[in-house]
Design a protein around this motif. Structure first.
Motif, short mmCIF file in Angstrom:
data_model
loop_
_atom_site.label_atom_id
_atom_site.label_comp_id
_atom_site.label_asym_id
_atom_site.label_seq_id
_atom_site.Cartn_x
_atom_site.Cartn_y
_atom_site.Cartn_z
N PRO A 366 0.81 -1.21 0.00
CA PRO A 366 0.00 0.00 0.00
C PRO A 366 0.86 1.27 0.00
N ILE A 367 0.27 2.33 -0.49
CA ILE A 367 0.96 3.61 -0.50
C ILE A 367 0.86 4.23 0.89
N THR A 368 2.00 4.76 1.37
CA THR A 368 2.03 5.26 2.74
C THR A 368 1.01 6.38 2.95
N GLN A 369 1.01 7.32 2.02
CA GLN A 369 0.08 8.44 2.16
C GLN A 369 -1.10 8.26 1.22
N GLY A 370 -1.68 7.07 1.24
CA GLY A 370 -2.73 6.73 0.30
C GLY A 370 -3.85 7.74 0.25
N GLY A 371 -4.24 8.28 1.41
CA GLY A 371 -5.37 9.20 1.46
C GLY A 371 -5.15 10.46 0.64
N VAL A 372 -4.06 11.15 0.97
CA VAL A 372 -3.80 12.43 0.30
C VAL A 372 -3.56 12.21 -1.18
N LEU A 373 -2.63 11.27 -1.49
CA LEU A 373 -2.28 11.07 -2.89
C LEU A 373 -3.47 10.55 -3.68
N GLY A 374 -4.26 9.68 -3.02
CA GLY A 374 -5.44 9.14 -3.70
C GLY A 374 -6.42 10.24 -4.05
N ALA A 375 -6.65 11.15 -3.10
CA ALA A 375 -7.58 12.25 -3.36
C ALA A 375 -7.08 13.11 -4.50
N LEU A 376 -5.78 13.43 -4.45
CA LEU A 376 -5.22 14.28 -5.51
C LEU A 376 -5.30 13.58 -6.86
N PHE A 377 -5.00 12.27 -6.85
CA PHE A 377 -5.05 11.52 -8.11
C PHE A 377 -6.48 11.51 -8.65
N PHE A 378 -7.45 11.36 -7.74
CA PHE A 378 -8.85 11.33 -8.15
C PHE A 378 -9.23 12.64 -8.85
N ILE A 379 -8.83 13.75 -8.23
CA ILE A 379 -9.16 15.05 -8.83
C ILE A 379 -8.48 15.21 -10.18
N ALA A 380 -7.18 14.86 -10.22
CA ALA A 380 -6.44 15.01 -11.47
C ALA A 380 -7.03 14.13 -12.56
N ALA A 381 -7.42 12.90 -12.19
CA ALA A 381 -7.98 11.98 -13.17
C ALA A 381 -9.30 12.51 -13.71
N MET A 382 -10.16 13.02 -12.79
CA MET A 382 -11.44 13.56 -13.24
C MET A 382 -11.23 14.72 -14.20
N ALA A 383 -10.25 15.58 -13.86
CA ALA A 383 -10.01 16.75 -14.70
C ALA A 383 -9.49 16.32 -16.06
N VAL A 384 -8.55 15.39 -16.08
CA VAL A 384 -7.89 15.07 -17.35
C VAL A 384 -8.82 14.28 -18.26
N VAL A 385 -9.72 13.49 -17.66
CA VAL A 385 -10.65 12.72 -18.48
C VAL A 385 -11.75 13.61 -19.03
N GLY A 386 -12.12 14.63 -18.24
CA GLY A 386 -13.16 15.53 -18.69
C GLY A 386 -14.51 15.23 -18.08
#
Lengths: 501, 115
Positions: A366-386
């Motif tokens: 598991p990723i140590t800072q899963g929460g923060v990075l996961g949230a950021l990844f979620f936002i970035a993914a939503m933005a990049v996909v449209g």
């Protein structure tokens, strides 16, 4: 105020040179501070330039030589917008680099600033030979930045990247020679006028030059048959460098806008829209190949690199749609550059916390800072996909609206929607593998520092901001596109603007 | 003169392109060098060829276009810098990858191992 247009070039160049001198040279802390101060100053300058450019186009003649013989810098809406975009992206990448990435090799900061010099110069120049010179400045800085930190993978990617770009530069000069020989000028405004008066016999030669230029800019922007270098180069570069490189493909797209949208655009007489029959299929194919690449990527970085390719395809498509499509494309360009930049940084953070698996899509710890990075990844993914409500959605809707009723409507709608769907599939698969398919304990991997997270947040913030201020932003890009197509200052206007004190 | 000049540029370009398509870094560097010579000659000719023409207006009635000379000068400087960089990069690639092939290692041997 009179010298505002040249400051985006001078500030990073002078600070970069100062950083090579003793008081700053060997002290990484001083280098960081001076770089950050320089980029903050650039932010101020770029904002000021954007504000002034809405009221009047700034023309700066270097050395006081009058156009078309002297070299001019032209800061209209489009170029000042691109300068601001570069600076915002550069600030994010620099913040991230200051967290330790800049210490893996020599001279990161000067090279970074020289690259900013080159990119800003390429956006501001009104002279096509000067465009070549600034291309070379940004390229030689990028060669050194790419290999920064060393390692087999980087060296190998550099060999391909450098060789290809050197051949590209040779082609650029051939094209310039042909165009100078037929048109007798290198000032872009002057070229746009002279091309209408071209003798039919010379038109064929000028067409060769124009298409050679398309080849060169296609190489820079990773247009289809010339895109092979991109995924590997971007995936092997260190994170802040890859993030900064997100603007490099846009330099190519910008040059295509300027040269093939304006000089050889609709009003070019015999050579009207000379590149258009080529751009249609190439834009479509770039989008398709990028989408396939997104689906097939084995690592998060390659995925992001392929998303860059998709964005290039989309941008080229807007150029082909023309009219309102250009404004929508520019809005999309703001969004995609910043979000893919943020994704490159995130990929690095995620990769560092997964031990040996790095950012490959395989089950791991598991990723140590899963929460923060996961949230950021979620936002970035939503933005990049449209997906709504972020800026990718607005950008794509604007493009779809603009293409309504145009000849290529069918292509644009189906391709953009399908590539969005494919990207959605790919990033959700990536996200589930990276964050959920885990077993065992998180190792003692390095935690993401506040500075690194701040850099990612800085770049990602652009996405909601572009939605909240979507109206003004879209109006601005619309106006910038209209100004580029219709009201690029002619030589006469330039001379008037220059002669005023 | 024009024909000879064009022939020179053509031969240099052909050799340059042929060499850049080779598999090892040394021929590629040579190819890029030849290509940049060809480019410089070509740029020089873009202002039309003339014999004994001064590149300064007003000195004589017969003058050459000064702009291509300025362009060639810039292109030469940039070309040298880039060639120097690619030479160093090729040496580093040789050291890092243990092979002078542009792909890092020669492809599996086919038709006699020529690359």
């Amino acid at each position: 105020m009179q010298h505002l247009a040249i400051l985006p070039i001078l500030v990073p160049m002078l600070v970069g040179i100062l950083q090579l001198l003793p008081p700053l040279q060997s002290n990484i802390f001083r280098q960081r501070v001076s770089s950050l101060l320089a980029v903050l100053a650039l932010l101020a300058v770029a904002t000021l330039l954007l504000v002034t450019s809405t009221s009047a186009t700034q023309v700066y003649s270097l050395g006081g030589w009058t156009p078309p013989f002297g070299i001019v810098l032209v800061a209209d809406r489009l170029s000042s917008m691109m300068v601001l975009l570069t600076t915002v992206l550069g600030f994010g990448a620099l913040l991230y680099a200051c967290a330790g990435e800049d210490n893996t090799g020599m001279y990161f900061h000067p090279l970074f600033l020289f690259q900013l010099t080159g990119i800003n110069g390429a956006f501001l120049t009104g002279d096509i030979f000067n465009l070549f010179v600034f291309f070379e400045i940004l390229l030689i800085a990028s060669y050194a930045l790419l290999i920064h930190g060393g390692g087999k993978q980087k060296t190998q990617a550099s060999v391909h990247y450098v060789t290809l770009n050197l051949v590209g530069s040779a082609m650029f000069l051939f094209a310039l020679g042909i165009l100078y020989g037929t048109l007798g000028t290198l000032n872009m405004a002057d070229m746009a006028q002279r091309v209408t008066l071209l003798h039919p016999q010379e038109a064929v030669l000028a067409q060769t030059g124009a298409l050679l230029l398309l080849l060169v800019f296609g190489l820079k922007s990773a247009m289809l048959p010339l895109h092979f270098w991109l995924p590997r180069t971007y995936a092997s570069a260190s994170a802040p460098v890859a993030a900064l490189f997100a603007i490099m493909t846009k330099v190519g797209v910008y040059s295509i806008y300027r040269v093939h949208g304006v000089i050889f655009g609709e009003g070019a007489g015999l050579l009207a829209d000379v590149a258009l029959p080529w751009l249609w299929p190439l834009a479509i194919l770039t989008l398709i190949i990028g989408t396939i690449g997104v689906l097939a990527s084995p690592t998060l970085r390659t995925l992001t690199a392929n998303l860059v390719l998709v964005s290039v395809g989309t941008l080229l498509l807007t150029l082909v749609v023309g009219g309102a499509g250009l404004g929508a494309g520019l809005y999309y360009m703001l969004h995609t550059t910043l979000v893919t930049g943020a994704l490159f940084l995130l990929a690095d953070l995620i990769g560092k916390q997964r031990g040996k698996a790095e950012d490959r899509f395989v089950p791991s710890r598991p990723i140590t800072q899963g929460g923060v990075l996961g949230a950021l990844f979620f936002i970035a993914a939503m933005a990049v996909v449209g997906l709504p409500p972020l800026s990718g959605f607005v950008g794509k809707v604007l493009i779809l609206q603009a293409s309504n009723g145009s000849a290529g409507m069918l292509w644009v709608w189906s391709l953009i929607l399908l590539s969005g769907l494919a990207a959605l599939v790919a990033v959700s698969r990536a996200g589930t593998t990276l964050f959920w398919k885990v077993s065992g304990d998180p190792g003692d991997s390095p935690l993401a520092t506040r500075l690194q997270l701040a850099a990612v947040v800085w770049l990602l913030l652009a996405s909601p901001l572009l939605v909240i201020f979507g109206g003004p932003a879209a109006e601005f890009t619309e106006a910038a596109a209209a100004q580029m197509q219709l009201a690029y200052p002619t030589v006469k206007e330039m001379m008037n603007a220059v002669n005023q004190p | 003169m024009e024909a000879l000049y064009a022939l020179c540029v053509g031969v240099l370009t052909t050799c340059g392109i042929f060499l850049t398509l080779r598999g090892r870094t040394f021929p590629v560097v040579m190819g890029i060098t030849l290509l940049s010579y060809a480019v410089n000659l070509f740029l020089f000719s873009s202002g039309r060829l003339s014999l004994n023409g001064a590149a300064i207006l007003g000195i004589s009635t017969h003058y050459a276009d000064p702009l291509p000379q300025a362009l060639v000068l810039t292109a030469i400087v940039i070309g040298f810098a880039m060639t120097a960089f690619v030479v160093i990069l090729a040496m580093r690639a040789r050291a890092d990858l243990g092979d002078d092939h542009v792909d890092g290692s020669a492809p599996p041997e086919k038709n006699g191992g020529r690359s």
